[in-house]
Design an enzyme around this catalytic site. Sequence first.
Site, PDB file in Angstrom:
ATOM      1  N   SER A  75       4.595   1.736   1.832  1.00  0.00           N
ATOM      2  CA  SER A  75       5.788   1.046   2.306  1.00  0.00           C
ATOM      3  C   SER A  75       6.810   0.994   1.177  1.00  0.00           C
ATOM      4  CB  SER A  75       5.425  -0.364   2.762  1.00  0.00           C
ATOM      5  OG  SER A  75       5.085  -1.138   1.630  1.00  0.00           O
ATOM      6  N   LYS A  76       7.949   0.431   1.504  1.00  0.00           N
ATOM      7  CA  LYS A  76       9.077   0.371   0.561  1.00  0.00           C
ATOM      8  C   LYS A  76       8.695  -0.141  -0.826  1.00  0.00           C
ATOM      9  CE  LYS A  76      12.912   1.792   2.392  1.00  0.00           C
ATOM     10  NZ  LYS A  76      13.372   1.382   3.717  1.00  0.00           N
ATOM     11  N   ARG A  77       7.731  -1.074  -0.868  1.00  0.00           N
ATOM     12  CA  ARG A  77       7.464  -1.639  -2.197  1.00  0.00           C
ATOM     13  C   ARG A  77       6.753  -0.655  -3.130  1.00  0.00           C
ATOM     14  NH1 ARG A  77       2.237  -4.592  -2.028  1.00  0.00           N
ATOM     15  NH2 ARG A  77       1.295  -3.852  -0.089  1.00  0.00           N
TER      16      ARG A  77
END
Length: 485
Positions: free
Chosen positions: A259-261
Amino acid sequence: MKIRTRFAPSPTGFMHVGNLRTALYEYLTAKHENGTFVLRIEDTDQERYVEGATQVIYDTLKLAGLLHDEGPDIGGDFGPYVQSERLSLYKPYAMKLVEEGKAYRCFCTKERLQSLKDNAPEGSIVGYDRHCRDLSEEEINENLSKGMPYVIRQKMPLEGVTTYNDLVYGSISFPNADLDDQILIKTDGYPTYNFANVIDDHTMGITHVVRGSEYLSSTPKYNLLYEAFGWDIPTYIHLPLIMGKTIDEEGKEVVSKLSKRHGSTGFMDLIEEGYLPEAIINYIALLGWAPEGTEEIFSLEELIKLFDINRISKSPAVFDYDKLAWVNAEHIKRMNNEEFLAHAKKYYDISGVTENNYELLDELLKPRITKFNEIPDKLSFIKEYSDFDLSLFEHKKSKSTLESSKKMLEEAIPVLENTPWEREALTEAMKDLAARLEVKNSVVMWPVRIAAAGVAVTPGGCSEVMLLLGKDESMRRIKKSLARL
Ligand code: GLU
């Protein structure tokens, strides 16, 4: 049998690397066997509709080189290729199942369905209670004559097991009793995703279905539909999740769904960051698949030749940004001069590089960059020169001090004035000077390079830096530095 695969994205405006891997494996599965790669847009979920999202899909596939053979923009014999343009096609199929007793009309109201959920014991999975499954002919006709809205539900077998073979996950079994009598056609007459997907794959002649492993558990329902129609079931290739890595406070690696993180997860975002499409494709190909041998750098053509469905792994792949950077660098290294220049040119222009230095930079930069957008930083000394800290002249390993630097610049200036501005000549002149003064080459070369560049790190040594700057600018800078010393 000619292989036909399809990429069936929902237009969300964003192409996650997981979706792109699905598209890639669909493409490779088809192309490896000279088959057909179809693009189908699954846009029936109007709530998720995003303006311009279909264009993102076209742009991504084009940039990635995954050219489809049939699709909304180019047509084909199995169109339309956009689900929302196929809406009228589905209900007749569902009615056929109703007539054959393999599906049924359900008149249950929203309120009734809600109360089923509300009254279920906590934590239990509530399916539909099959209330309308065995309505009598009279009851059905009465409801219809009253104009009661209805959905069409699939009649699942109440006993037994549905088993199928997935090329990646092997044999998969689900007890039929666990399968909900799922809705095929909604009250508005439109299909659910689950129904449309099966009808589309069959009517488009799809032979191999490649998709994420989140569909493994829906597939038995799809198979029961294929069986109800008497159609051939496609070959299934479900792909493992793509994970990302982070380090927790105790320094331990934590792996979770990408994911984005973890970093950029969108194809266009990675492009924006400076990764080459062919490197992204190469890297993504390796997320769950590996050819025989140790080679890891491939062009798309090579991937087509090598791809083998049987070598797809079911263990989750971890997206490693360092490895992507390495793959990118390897693609850069393998470029010929023209390809390299085509990518580097716009950065040369901003950096003030003159055409006569293109070849030199090709040699200097190719092995040293992981992404082209690092070039302006590496060449910033060409345009920027300020009163740098004189301590840059001091360097133990090069045996350079402020004092020696001053002397070397004094000696170097007249020599440089009379040296042809060519690589070999400049290098030889500096070596000769060092020999004449009986010092190590670096005692001369270090201060000359620092004086010319004004920064400690440059691609290439003093001759290359001076070539990039040209004679006038180099001499101006060296004299200025000498004055400061
Ligand atoms: N539209 C579905 C998705 O984007 C496609 C699933 C499938 O390939 O069957 O997840």
